[in-house]
Design a protein around this motif. Structure first.
Motif, PDB file in Angstrom:
ATOM      1  N   ILE A   1       0.441  -1.096  -0.044  1.00 33.25           N
ATOM      2  CA  ILE A   1      -0.064   0.057  -0.314  1.00 33.25           C
ATOM      3  C   ILE A   1       0.552   1.482  -0.223  1.00 33.25           C
ATOM      4  O   ILE A   1       1.956   1.357   0.223  1.00 33.25           O
ATOM      5  CB  ILE A   1      -0.486  -0.328   1.398  1.00 33.25           C
ATOM      6  CG1 ILE A   1      -1.809  -1.412   1.313  1.00 33.25           C
ATOM      7  CG2 ILE A   1      -1.335   1.045   1.489  1.00 33.25           C
ATOM      8  CD1 ILE A   1      -2.435  -0.958   2.831  1.00 33.25           C
ATOM      9  N   THR A   2       0.164   2.667  -0.790  1.00 32.43           N
ATOM     10  CA  THR A   2       1.054   3.674  -0.720  1.00 32.43           C
ATOM     11  C   THR A   2       0.413   4.351   0.495  1.00 32.43           C
ATOM     12  O   THR A   2      -1.057   4.710   0.010  1.00 32.43           O
ATOM     13  CB  THR A   2       0.925   4.232  -2.243  1.00 32.43           C
ATOM     14  OG1 THR A   2       1.573   3.506  -3.245  1.00 32.43           O
ATOM     15  CG2 THR A   2       1.982   5.892  -1.819  1.00 32.43           C
ATOM     16  N   PRO A   3       1.273   5.215   1.598  1.00 34.15           N
ATOM     17  CA  PRO A   3       0.105   4.970   2.769  1.00 34.15           C
ATOM     18  C   PRO A   3       0.027   7.079   2.053  1.00 34.15           C
ATOM     19  O   PRO A   3       0.316   7.729   1.100  1.00 34.15           O
ATOM     20  CB  PRO A   3       1.352   5.196   3.179  1.00 34.15           C
ATOM     21  CG  PRO A   3       2.676   5.318   2.651  1.00 34.15           C
ATOM     22  CD  PRO A   3       2.423   4.464   1.897  1.00 34.15           C
ATOM     23  N   HIS A   4      -1.667   7.533   2.379  1.00 34.13           N
ATOM     24  CA  HIS A   4      -2.026   8.670   2.510  1.00 34.13           C
ATOM     25  C   HIS A   4      -0.968   9.893   2.447  1.00 34.13           C
ATOM     26  O   HIS A   4      -1.026   9.261   3.641  1.00 34.13           O
ATOM     27  CB  HIS A   4      -3.181   8.641   2.965  1.00 34.13           C
ATOM     28  CG  HIS A   4      -3.744   9.770   2.649  1.00 34.13           C
ATOM     29  ND1 HIS A   4      -4.023  10.918   1.597  1.00 34.13           N
ATOM     30  CD2 HIS A   4      -3.516  10.819   3.219  1.00 34.13           C
ATOM     31  CE1 HIS A   4      -4.652  11.664   1.709  1.00 34.13           C
ATOM     32  NE2 HIS A   4      -4.404  11.930   3.195  1.00 34.13           N
ATOM     33  N   ILE A   5      -0.580  11.041   1.505  1.00 31.87           N
ATOM     34  CA  ILE A   5       0.324  11.638   1.529  1.00 31.87           C
ATOM     35  C   ILE A   5      -0.732  13.945   1.401  1.00 31.87           C
ATOM     36  O   ILE A   5      -0.960  13.606   0.684  1.00 31.87           O
ATOM     37  CB  ILE A   5       1.667  11.385   1.536  1.00 31.87           C
ATOM     38  CG1 ILE A   5       2.235  10.599   1.389  1.00 31.87           C
ATOM     39  CG2 ILE A   5       2.151  12.988   1.684  1.00 31.87           C
ATOM     40  CD1 ILE A   5       2.746  10.088   2.999  1.00 31.87           C
ATOM     41  N   GLY A   6      -1.533  13.149   2.332  1.00 25.18           N
ATOM     42  CA  GLY A   6      -2.555  15.141   2.259  1.00 25.18           C
ATOM     43  C   GLY A   6      -1.416  15.875   3.179  1.00 25.18           C
ATOM     44  O   GLY A   6      -0.518  15.677   4.016  1.00 25.18           O
ATOM     45  N   LEU A   7      -1.831  17.244   2.850  1.00 21.27           N
ATOM     46  CA  LEU A   7      -1.686  18.815   3.751  1.00 21.27           C
ATOM     47  C   LEU A   7      -1.872  18.160   5.091  1.00 21.27           C
ATOM     48  O   LEU A   7      -3.376  17.850   5.623  1.00 21.27           O
ATOM     49  CB  LEU A   7      -1.892  19.509   2.658  1.00 21.27           C
ATOM     50  CG  LEU A   7      -1.517  20.050   1.658  1.00 21.27           C
ATOM     51  CD1 LEU A   7      -2.553  21.262   1.177  1.00 21.27           C
ATOM     52  CD2 LEU A   7       0.180  19.887   1.662  1.00 21.27           C
ATOM     53  N   TYR A   8      -1.071  18.718   5.732  1.00 25.07           N
ATOM     54  CA  TYR A   8      -1.040  18.716   7.459  1.00 25.07           C
ATOM     55  C   TYR A   8      -1.976  19.776   7.529  1.00 25.07           C
ATOM     56  O   TYR A   8      -1.991  20.891   6.841  1.00 25.07           O
ATOM     57  CB  TYR A   8       0.087  18.939   7.987  1.00 25.07           C
ATOM     58  CG  TYR A   8       1.270  18.346   7.876  1.00 25.07           C
ATOM     59  CD1 TYR A   8       1.219  16.832   7.227  1.00 25.07           C
ATOM     60  CD2 TYR A   8       2.424  18.812   7.707  1.00 25.07           C
ATOM     61  CE1 TYR A   8       2.117  15.923   7.369  1.00 25.07           C
ATOM     62  CE2 TYR A   8       3.565  18.099   7.585  1.00 25.07           C
ATOM     63  CZ  TYR A   8       3.857  15.848   7.932  1.00 25.07           C
ATOM     64  OH  TYR A   8       4.435  15.407   7.503  1.00 25.07           O
ATOM     65  N   GLU A   9      -3.416  19.394   8.586  1.00 23.74           N
ATOM     66  CA  GLU A   9      -4.503  20.275   8.567  1.00 23.74           C
ATOM     67  C   GLU A   9      -3.481  20.629   9.744  1.00 23.74           C
ATOM     68  O   GLU A   9      -4.072  19.852  11.026  1.00 23.74           O
ATOM     69  CB  GLU A   9      -4.830  19.729   8.260  1.00 23.74           C
ATOM     70  CG  GLU A   9      -6.074  18.493   7.530  1.00 23.74           C
ATOM     71  CD  GLU A   9      -6.170  19.657   6.193  1.00 23.74           C
ATOM     72  OE1 GLU A   9      -6.076  20.870   6.057  1.00 23.74           O
ATOM     73  OE2 GLU A   9      -5.690  18.827   4.910  1.00 23.74           O
ATOM     74  N   ASP A  10      -3.856  22.227  10.091  1.00 18.58           N
ATOM     75  CA  ASP A  10      -4.481  23.126  11.057  1.00 18.58           C
ATOM     76  C   ASP A  10      -4.842  24.504  11.189  1.00 18.58           C
ATOM     77  O   ASP A  10      -4.381  24.744  10.257  1.00 18.58           O
ATOM     78  CB  ASP A  10      -2.941  23.929  11.797  1.00 18.58           C
ATOM     79  CG  ASP A  10      -2.480  24.244  13.039  1.00 18.58           C
ATOM     80  OD1 ASP A  10      -4.089  24.363  13.461  1.00 18.58           O
ATOM     81  OD2 ASP A  10      -1.537  24.812  13.696  1.00 18.58           O
ATOM     82  N   PRO A  11      -6.528  24.451  11.160  1.00 20.36           N
ATOM     83  CA  PRO A  11      -7.566  25.625  10.806  1.00 20.36           C
ATOM     84  C   PRO A  11      -6.407  27.162  11.741  1.00 20.36           C
ATOM     85  O   PRO A  11      -7.256  27.814  11.048  1.00 20.36           O
ATOM     86  CB  PRO A  11      -8.786  25.085  11.755  1.00 20.36           C
ATOM     87  CG  PRO A  11      -8.698  23.736  11.916  1.00 20.36           C
ATOM     88  CD  PRO A  11      -7.155  23.572  12.339  1.00 20.36           C
ATOM     89  N   ASP A  12      -5.682  26.815  12.310  1.00 21.10           N
ATOM     90  CA  ASP A  12      -4.928  28.618  13.271  1.00 21.10           C
ATOM     91  C   ASP A  12      -3.530  28.430  12.395  1.00 21.10           C
ATOM     92  O   ASP A  12      -2.674  29.561  13.217  1.00 21.10           O
ATOM     93  CB  ASP A  12      -4.884  27.764  14.114  1.00 21.10           C
ATOM     94  CG  ASP A  12      -6.444  27.869  14.745  1.00 21.10           C
ATOM     95  OD1 ASP A  12      -7.442  27.987  14.617  1.00 21.10           O
ATOM     96  OD2 ASP A  12      -6.807  27.115  15.957  1.00 21.10           O
TER      97      ASP A  12
END
Length: 350
Positions: free
Chosen positions: A220-231
């Motif tokens: 499996i290729t692990p999911h790489i998304g943007l790090y999420e921080d609303p602030d």
């Protein structure tokens, strides 16, 4: 009350290391491999599984099948904050008094999630999806969930706060064992792999074993998304972090990898090279797609996934567009694409 599993799925990896297949409800991954490491002060778990009664029953039955009990667990080491890894940590601590260790970057995510007012995450997600060009019909159910108060049921809202910090490069406090933390950001900002610096019990060539979490998986290729921080408006580069972390893990030269999903495997250098090549090919393919300006959503629609875009559920589409953004961010950092236009943003190859 859910019935206890009749035959816990446990495996002996030798040298005082075992694994338990803890189910993930309604998820194609199927299970998380929770690893148990024997120490001179009692068993230590690496990850714990999803916060669900059936998962808890499987974990505790597995521990008994291995000749111990959840009350005997001395410590819990978390590879990363995702709920299929960290979900049951609090229950393990309540039952045993065990410490919980996590990298500071992921501990900050847990703390932020727990402290946020209900609905903050969905507000942020709706705004973010609008900014990347998601259609109204995709965002509408999220707005409805926000209005109805269903945000209170999102996973992670009651995740346990860790009480120990995993410091990259340090040996963890496992009596009689040598387990060293390797910081491997990418899948999450605080993901860690754990290098068991001991001879392989079957004398496989290489330098010990690696508990790889989701960083390095056999198929499996692990999911790489943007790090999420609303602030936080910081422009992160998770894919760049992941590729750097892959190369760092490849240089360890371990004999065997014990991942959190699928199965243990040898020759990790081969898998590292496959993943590096995969992302290089994907980046090249995206440059071709971006010969004309596209929003991240339009780009995700045109990318190759494990099934046609029309068959991908809404939740998975949100994850997919985050992965498209991460790849665009990498290309932007490399100077290969530029942002054009206003909102929604579009990107164009240069």
């Amino acid at each position: 009350m859910p019935q206890e599993p009749a035959a816990p799925q446990v495996s002996d990896h030798g040298g005082g290391v075992h694994s338990i297949k803890v189910p993930i409800p309604d998820n194609p991954l199927g299970h998380t491999l929770v690893h148990l490491v024997d120490t001179d002060r009692g068993p230590v778990l690496i990850d714990t599984g999803w916060d669900d009664p059936a998962s808890w029953n499987t974990l505790t039955a597995g521990l008994r099948a291995l000749g111990t009990d959840v009350s005997a667990v001395h410590g819990v080491v978390i590879t990363h904050h995702h709920p299929d890894h960290h979900g049951l940590s609090g229950q393990v601590r309540e039952a045993s008094g065990a410490w919980i260790a996590m990298h500071a970057a992921d501990a900050a995510v847990v703390r932020r999630t727990r402290e946020a007012q209900p609905g903050v995450w969905l507000d942020y997600l709706c705004a973010k999806l609008t900014a990347v060009g998601a259609p109204d019909e995709h965002i509408a159910p999220l707005r409805q969930a926000r209005a109805s108060g269903r945000a209170r049921t999102l996973p992670g809202l009651r995740a346990a706060l860790p009480d120990r910090e995993i410091v990259p490069g340090d040996l963890l406090p496992l009596a009689g064992r040598r387990l060293r933390a390797i910081w491997t950001p990418g899948h999450t900002p605080g993901h860690v792999c754990l290098h068991l610096e001991e001879a392989h019990p079957s004398q496989l060539p290489g330098h010990g074993r690696l508990f790889s979490g989701d960083h390095l998986l056999p198929g499996i290729t692990p999911h790489i998304g943007l790090y999420e921080d609303p602030d936080d408006g910081e422009s992160t580069d998770p894919l760049g972090d992941y590729l750097d972390s892959l190369e760092r893990v490849g240089r360890l030269g371990v004999a065997e990898v014990l991942p959190a999903h699928q199965h243990a495997f040898a020759e990790p250098g081969v898998r590292v090279r496959e993943l590096l090549a995969h992302h290089e090919e994907r980046l090249a393919g995206l440059l071709s797609l971006l010969s004309a300006p596209l929003t991240p959503w339009e780009l995700a629609e045109r990318m190759e996934w494990n099934r046609p875009w029309g068959q991908i559920p809404d939740g998975s589409r949100t994850i997919a567009v985050s992965e498209a953004e991460a790849h665009v961010r990498r290309l932007e950092k490399l100077g290969r694409v530029v942002r054009v236009g206003g909102s929604p943003a579009r990107y164009h190859a240069v």
